[in-house]
Design an enzyme around this catalytic site. Structure first.
Site, PDB file in Angstrom:
ATOM      1  N   ASN A   7      -3.263  -7.680   0.528  1.00 15.50           N
ATOM      2  CA  ASN A   7      -2.469  -6.704   0.416  1.00 15.50           C
ATOM      3  C   ASN A   7      -1.451  -7.040  -0.744  1.00 15.50           C
ATOM      4  O   ASN A   7      -0.704  -7.852  -0.512  1.00 15.50           O
ATOM      5  CB  ASN A   7      -1.859  -6.163   1.745  1.00 15.50           C
ATOM      6  CG  ASN A   7      -0.955  -4.921   1.465  1.00 15.50           C
ATOM      7  OD1 ASN A   7      -0.029  -4.499   0.544  1.00 15.50           O
ATOM      8  ND2 ASN A   7      -1.104  -3.839   2.582  1.00 15.50           N
ATOM      9  N   HIS A  43      -1.214   0.032  -0.089  1.00 16.62           N
ATOM     10  CA  HIS A  43      -0.807   1.042   0.953  1.00 16.62           C
ATOM     11  C   HIS A  43       0.306   1.874   0.238  1.00 16.62           C
ATOM     12  O   HIS A  43       1.824   1.556   0.337  1.00 16.62           O
ATOM     13  CB  HIS A  43      -0.097   0.241   2.158  1.00 16.62           C
ATOM     14  CG  HIS A  43       0.276   1.196   3.332  1.00 16.62           C
ATOM     15  ND1 HIS A  43       0.229   0.837   4.521  1.00 16.62           N
ATOM     16  CD2 HIS A  43       0.609   2.538   3.347  1.00 16.62           C
ATOM     17  CE1 HIS A  43       0.640   1.984   5.471  1.00 16.62           C
ATOM     18  NE2 HIS A  43       0.814   2.895   4.547  1.00 16.62           N
ATOM     19  N   HIS A  50       6.714   1.081  -3.573  1.00 16.81           N
ATOM     20  CA  HIS A  50       5.997  -0.217  -4.249  1.00 16.81           C
ATOM     21  C   HIS A  50       4.829   0.142  -4.970  1.00 16.81           C
ATOM     22  O   HIS A  50       4.888   0.181  -6.221  1.00 16.81           O
ATOM     23  CB  HIS A  50       5.897  -1.047  -3.026  1.00 16.81           C
ATOM     24  CG  HIS A  50       5.725  -0.768  -1.559  1.00 16.81           C
ATOM     25  ND1 HIS A  50       4.230   0.228  -1.336  1.00 16.81           N
ATOM     26  CD2 HIS A  50       6.084  -0.575  -0.364  1.00 16.81           C
ATOM     27  CE1 HIS A  50       4.548   0.677  -0.024  1.00 16.81           C
ATOM     28  NE2 HIS A  50       5.603   0.130   0.641  1.00 16.81           N
ATOM     29  N   GLU A  70      -4.686   2.054   2.373  1.00 15.44           N
ATOM     30  CA  GLU A  70      -4.221   2.387   3.622  1.00 15.44           C
ATOM     31  C   GLU A  70      -3.223   3.640   3.309  1.00 15.44           C
ATOM     32  O   GLU A  70      -2.545   3.752   2.203  1.00 15.44           O
ATOM     33  CB  GLU A  70      -3.550   1.322   4.174  1.00 15.44           C
ATOM     34  CG  GLU A  70      -4.537  -0.097   4.515  1.00 15.44           C
ATOM     35  CD  GLU A  70      -3.608  -1.111   4.938  1.00 15.44           C
ATOM     36  OE1 GLU A  70      -4.308  -2.102   5.643  1.00 15.44           O
ATOM     37  OE2 GLU A  70      -2.236  -1.355   4.857  1.00 15.44           O
ATOM     38  N   HIS A 191      -1.182  -7.165  10.223  1.00 20.12           N
ATOM     39  CA  HIS A 191       0.109  -6.935  10.453  1.00 20.12           C
ATOM     40  C   HIS A 191       0.795  -8.269  10.946  1.00 20.12           C
ATOM     41  O   HIS A 191       0.609  -8.467  12.150  1.00 20.12           O
ATOM     42  CB  HIS A 191       0.713  -5.578  11.132  1.00 20.12           C
ATOM     43  CG  HIS A 191       2.004  -5.128  10.838  1.00 20.12           C
ATOM     44  ND1 HIS A 191       3.143  -5.741  11.156  1.00 20.12           N
ATOM     45  CD2 HIS A 191       2.226  -4.073  10.031  1.00 20.12           C
ATOM     46  CE1 HIS A 191       4.245  -5.160  10.901  1.00 20.12           C
ATOM     47  NE2 HIS A 191       3.813  -4.175  10.135  1.00 20.12           N
TER      48      HIS A 191
END
Length: 238
Positions: A7, A43, A50, A70, A191
């Site tokens: 990510n 995401h 971001h 995501e 996560h």
């Protein structure tokens, strides 16, 4: 081997903090793939604090591994995914002002909504995954939406693991994974997974297909180097 999808949200955060295009997300994604990662995850949030929506379009042109987007399936997000056509879309029920994802879907309460959204993506050949807590009933509910996969929300595992409670930390995730396997659901996870806990998690979760790791991986890279850290994860995931 469990696949590693990196990510790159934190790289976008760093870029946006100064304006301009440093670090360059396109170059970073290419480099991460060249280091061995099997996927790139982003995401985007509605405020684009971001990852920007344009980043998704730019990355689609150059990502040669799996591209995973995501997000909360609000209309703007759905339109983005349908225009970009990533390999996978991961549905996350995060509020617009959430700092980071903090809960999985209630797949029973939101079944009808999820069924409709998932069918929209599957009609276009996009693999779907639902972000869920390690709860057998939520996994069973996910199966009824016709999703391809679930992504186990692993924050509670990471917190308990860091306190030395290994058995307690992993138990609900093993139970949820067993239910998913019985129902024919693919299993992803993400996560707060990091270099300390990733091998233990992978070794105990049957048929774990993919992990998505961002915050920890980028933080660890500040000390150890990005190429080195990507390969350290790959070694633990074998």
């Amino acid at each position: 081997m469990t696949k590693l999808s990196v990510n790159i949200n934190k790289l976008a955060t760093l870029r946006n903090s100064r304006g301009g295009n440093v670090p360059d997300l396109v170059k970073s994604a290419k480099d991460i793939e060249s280091f061995g990662a099997q996927g790139i995850t982003i995401h985007p949030r509605p405020d684009e604090r971001h990852i920007r929506y344009q980043d998704a379009r730019d990355l689609k042109k150059i990502v040669t591994t799996e591209f995973n987007i995501e997000g909360n399936p609000i209309p703007k997000f759905i339109d983005l995914v349908l225009s970009v056509m990533p390999t996978q879309v991961t549905l996350v029920p995060d509020a617009e002002d959430a700092i980071t994802s903090n809960a999985g879907w209630n797949t029973l309460k939101h079944k009808e909504f999820l069924v409709d959204v998932i069918q929209t993506f599957k009609d276009k050949g996009i693999r779907t995954s639902i972000f869920v807590d390690a709860n057998a009933e939520m996994v069973k509910g996910a199966a009824k939406t016709e999703t391809d996969r679930i992504e186990l929300y692993t924050e509670s595992f990471a917190k308990n693991f860091s306190k030395g409670k290994k058995t307690e930390s992993i138990r609900p995730f093993v139970e949820a994974a067993n239910v998913a396997n019985d129902l024919g659901l693919g299993i992803n996870a993400g996560h707060d997974l990091n270099l300390d806990n990733i091998k233990y998690f992978k070794d105990n979760i049957p048929n774990l297909l993919e992990v998505s790791i961002g915050h920890a991986l980028i933080c660890e890279s500040l000390y150890l180097g990005l190429e080195n850290v990507v390969n350290m994860y790959l070694h633990r995931l074998k």
